[in-house]
Design an enzyme around this catalytic site. Structure first.
Site, PDB file in Angstrom:
ATOM      1  N   SER A  15      41.333  87.316  45.933  1.00 24.50           N
ATOM      2  CA  SER A  15      40.901  87.976  47.170  1.00 24.50           C
ATOM      3  C   SER A  15      40.918  89.498  47.051  1.00 24.50           C
ATOM      4  CB  SER A  15      41.799  87.550  48.333  1.00 24.50           C
ATOM      5  OG  SER A  15      41.438  88.284  49.489  1.00 24.50           O
ATOM      6  N   LYS A  72      39.240  77.992  56.317  1.00 21.52           N
ATOM      7  CA  LYS A  72      38.498  78.499  57.484  1.00 21.52           C
ATOM      8  C   LYS A  72      38.119  77.412  58.485  1.00 21.52           C
ATOM      9  CE  LYS A  72      35.943  82.232  55.173  1.00 21.52           C
ATOM     10  NZ  LYS A  72      34.588  82.799  55.130  1.00 21.52           N
ATOM     11  N   ASN A  93      37.576  83.012  60.342  1.00 14.62           N
ATOM     12  CA  ASN A  93      37.991  83.834  59.197  1.00 14.62           C
ATOM     13  C   ASN A  93      39.014  84.895  59.586  1.00 14.62           C
ATOM     14  OD1 ASN A  93      36.416  85.750  60.487  1.00 14.62           O
ATOM     15  ND2 ASN A  93      35.507  86.523  58.604  1.00 14.62           N
ATOM     16  N   ASP A 109      32.167  87.088  60.140  1.00 14.31           N
ATOM     17  CA  ASP A 109      31.219  87.125  59.016  1.00 14.31           C
ATOM     18  C   ASP A 109      29.795  87.475  59.470  1.00 14.31           C
ATOM     19  OD1 ASP A 109      32.974  86.615  56.931  1.00 14.31           O
ATOM     20  OD2 ASP A 109      32.788  84.434  57.119  1.00 14.31           O
ATOM     21  N   GLY A 135      20.050  78.152  51.703  1.00 17.53           N
ATOM     22  CA  GLY A 135      21.416  77.628  51.707  1.00 17.53           C
ATOM     23  C   GLY A 135      21.829  77.170  53.085  1.00 17.53           C
ATOM     24  N   GLY A 137      25.491  76.249  53.583  1.00 16.54           N
ATOM     25  CA  GLY A 137      26.951  76.130  53.530  1.00 16.54           C
ATOM     26  C   GLY A 137      27.601  76.994  54.598  1.00 16.54           C
ATOM     27  N   GLY A 138      28.869  77.292  54.389  1.00 24.63           N
ATOM     28  CA  GLY A 138      29.627  78.067  55.371  1.00 24.63           C
ATOM     29  C   GLY A 138      29.023  79.443  55.594  1.00 24.63           C
ATOM     30  N   TYR A 227      27.963  88.917  45.320  1.00 31.53           N
ATOM     31  CA  TYR A 227      28.187  90.317  44.921  1.00 31.53           C
ATOM     32  C   TYR A 227      28.775  90.445  43.513  1.00 31.53           C
ATOM     33  CZ  TYR A 227      32.754  89.272  47.006  1.00 31.53           C
ATOM     34  OH  TYR A 227      33.955  88.679  47.331  1.00 31.53           O
TER      35      TYR A 227
HETATM   36  P1  ATR Z   1      29.791  78.709  51.131  1.00 31.92           P
HETATM   37  O1  ATR Z   1      30.815  78.349  52.163  1.00 31.92           O
HETATM   38  O2  ATR Z   1      30.185  79.879  50.281  1.00 31.92           O
HETATM   39  O3  ATR Z   1      28.422  78.865  51.695  1.00 31.92           O
HETATM   40  P2  ATR Z   1      29.267  76.024  50.201  1.00 31.92           P
HETATM   41  O4  ATR Z   1      29.533  75.464  51.543  1.00 31.92           O
HETATM   42  O5  ATR Z   1      29.824  75.295  49.026  1.00 31.92           O
HETATM   43  O6  ATR Z   1      29.805  77.491  50.078  1.00 31.92           O
HETATM   44  O7  ATR Z   1      27.695  76.213  50.021  1.00 31.92           O
HETATM   45  C1  ATR Z   1      27.100  76.541  48.831  1.00 31.92           C
HETATM   46  C2  ATR Z   1      25.595  76.637  49.022  1.00 31.92           C
HETATM   47  O8  ATR Z   1      24.997  76.868  47.737  1.00 31.92           O
HETATM   48  C3  ATR Z   1      24.968  75.352  49.560  1.00 31.92           C
HETATM   49  O9  ATR Z   1      23.830  75.694  50.327  1.00 31.92           O
HETATM   50  C4  ATR Z   1      24.580  74.637  48.288  1.00 31.92           C
HETATM   51  O10 ATR Z   1      23.572  73.680  48.435  1.00 31.92           O
HETATM   52  P3  ATR Z   1      23.959  72.121  48.706  1.00 31.92           P
HETATM   53  O11 ATR Z   1      24.319  72.039  50.161  1.00 31.92           O
HETATM   54  O12 ATR Z   1      22.745  71.362  48.356  1.00 31.92           O
HETATM   55  O13 ATR Z   1      25.136  71.824  47.811  1.00 31.92           O
HETATM   56  C5  ATR Z   1      24.082  75.795  47.472  1.00 31.92           C
HETATM   57  N1  ATR Z   1      24.051  75.472  46.032  1.00 31.92           N
HETATM   58  C6  ATR Z   1      25.087  75.465  45.171  1.00 31.92           C
HETATM   59  N2  ATR Z   1      24.660  75.122  43.929  1.00 31.92           N
HETATM   60  C7  ATR Z   1      23.329  74.905  44.019  1.00 31.92           C
HETATM   61  C8  ATR Z   1      22.297  74.540  43.103  1.00 31.92           C
HETATM   62  N3  ATR Z   1      22.561  74.306  41.800  1.00 31.92           N
HETATM   63  N4  ATR Z   1      21.020  74.425  43.562  1.00 31.92           N
HETATM   64  C9  ATR Z   1      20.719  74.659  44.859  1.00 31.92           C
HETATM   65  N5  ATR Z   1      21.646  75.009  45.780  1.00 31.92           N
HETATM   66  C10 ATR Z   1      22.928  75.140  45.369  1.00 31.92           C
END
Ligand code: ATR
Length: 285
Positions: A15, A72, A93, A109, A135, A137-138, A227
């Site tokens: 972190s 989180k 967060n 965020d 994407g 995800g979170g 980053y």
């Molecule tokens: P965070 O909280 O940092 O967003 P996360 O919830 O693990 O982390 O989300 C990661 C994102 O990267 C997701 O949108 C994931 O897509 P999936 O939902 O299909 O897993 C995306 N991601 C990670 N590796 C990937 C890959 N090889 N190709 C396409 N998308 C990827």
């Protein structure tokens, strides 16, 4: 009375938050501490609940904490009050202990993303425009929330796992979000006034993000939450084609402001010196 705050996560050694908040504590001459704590998910409830009393007995006051992976989401059910942004995003967060000793769950965020963009662009110009978000995800949740706050008319959302994007759109309860196929992401670039990569693709050690920018709309602002490296392939390509770019470090720096202000009573500044100092820390890791 000394004020304490910190960050909890598992693992926590990576972190950058202690360095970031430590810089501000020194800069503003505060009698305060910001410490990293390794907390396993199964111990989060007890650890959070104990915080206010624990530190008061040592003659200092505990003002709150940041939370990072994987805590989180779990914090949502532990804190006493979940603020609206955290509710929508589905994650906390930042925890603030209020005067009654209640734990307030906040998510900064989205605001961090917005403030980071605002350093480079007049975000009012995004009103009624289109964002393309990669994407679901979170991080995507916070960014889609921020896009809605900024007044985008349409948010094109795409994710490798389509169902996650559909779930995100449903949770946000907004008809402005259109889920598009992951395979069609390059084609939709022609409609984007803002392009955001919220996936981990392009990060050092991860797969590259494959995205052809040939059809990207004129004037599109391109941003990445990754980053490491600071200038991802996406940002480099966009810059070389003459687009404005915003790197992911700004979001990390700006999201920290609201917590610092709530805990320590000072609105801190994100400037070039802070950026350099945090970057040095990043290069050491
Ligand atoms: P965070 O909280 O940092 O967003 P996360 O919830 O693990 O982390 O989300 C990661 C994102 O990267 C997701 O949108 C994931 O897509 P999936 O939902 O299909 O897993 C995306 N991601 C990670 N590796 C990937 C890959 N090889 N190709 C396409 N998308 C990827």
């Amino acid at each position: 009375m000394k004020k304490n705050a910190g960050v909890m996560g598992f693992p926590i050694a990576h972190s950058l938050s202690p360095r970031l908040h430590g810089y501000w504590i020194k800069k503003y001459g505060l009698d305060a501490d910001y410490l990293a704590r390794e907390v396993r998910p199964e111990n989060l409830k007890d650890t959070l609940r104990r915080l206010p009393q624990e530190c008061l007995s040592e003659g200092s006051v505990f003002c709150g904490t940041n939370l990072t992976i994987p805590l989180k989401e779990a914090a949502m059910d532990i804190v006493d009050i979940v603020e609206e942004a955290a509710q929508k995003i589905g994650a906390v967060n930042t925890v603030v202990v209020n005067e009654e000793g209640q734990l307030i769950g906040r998510n900064t965020d989205g605001l961090g993303f917005q403030d980071s963009l605002a350093e480079h662009v007049d975000i009012k110009t995004f009103h009624n425009k289109t964002a393309l978000v990669l994407g679901a995800g979170g991080a995507a949740r916070a960014i889609v929330f921020a896009c809605l706050m900024m007044g985008f008319r349409r948010i094109l959302l795409t994710n490798r796992t389509r169902q996650r994007a559909i779930d995100l759109a449903q949770d946000m309860k907004s008809e402005k979000i259109d889920v598009i196929q992951w395979e069609e992401r390059a084609a939709f670039c022609k409609e984007a006034d803002l392009l955001v990569n919220t996936t981990s693709l392009g990060m050092t050690g991860q797969d590259p993000l494959e995205l052809n920018l040939d059809r990207l709309k004129n004037g599109c602002v391109v941003t990445d939450i990754v980053y490491v490296p600071l200038e991802t392939d996406l940002l480099r390509q966009a810059r070389e084609k003459g687009y404005r770019t915003v790197d992911g470090l700004g979001m990390l720096l700006h999201q920290a402001k609201a917590g610092f202000e709530a805990w320590f009573g000072i609105k801190p500044e994100v400037d070039a010196a802070l950026r350099d100092y945090v970057l040095q820390g990043l290069n050491k890791k």
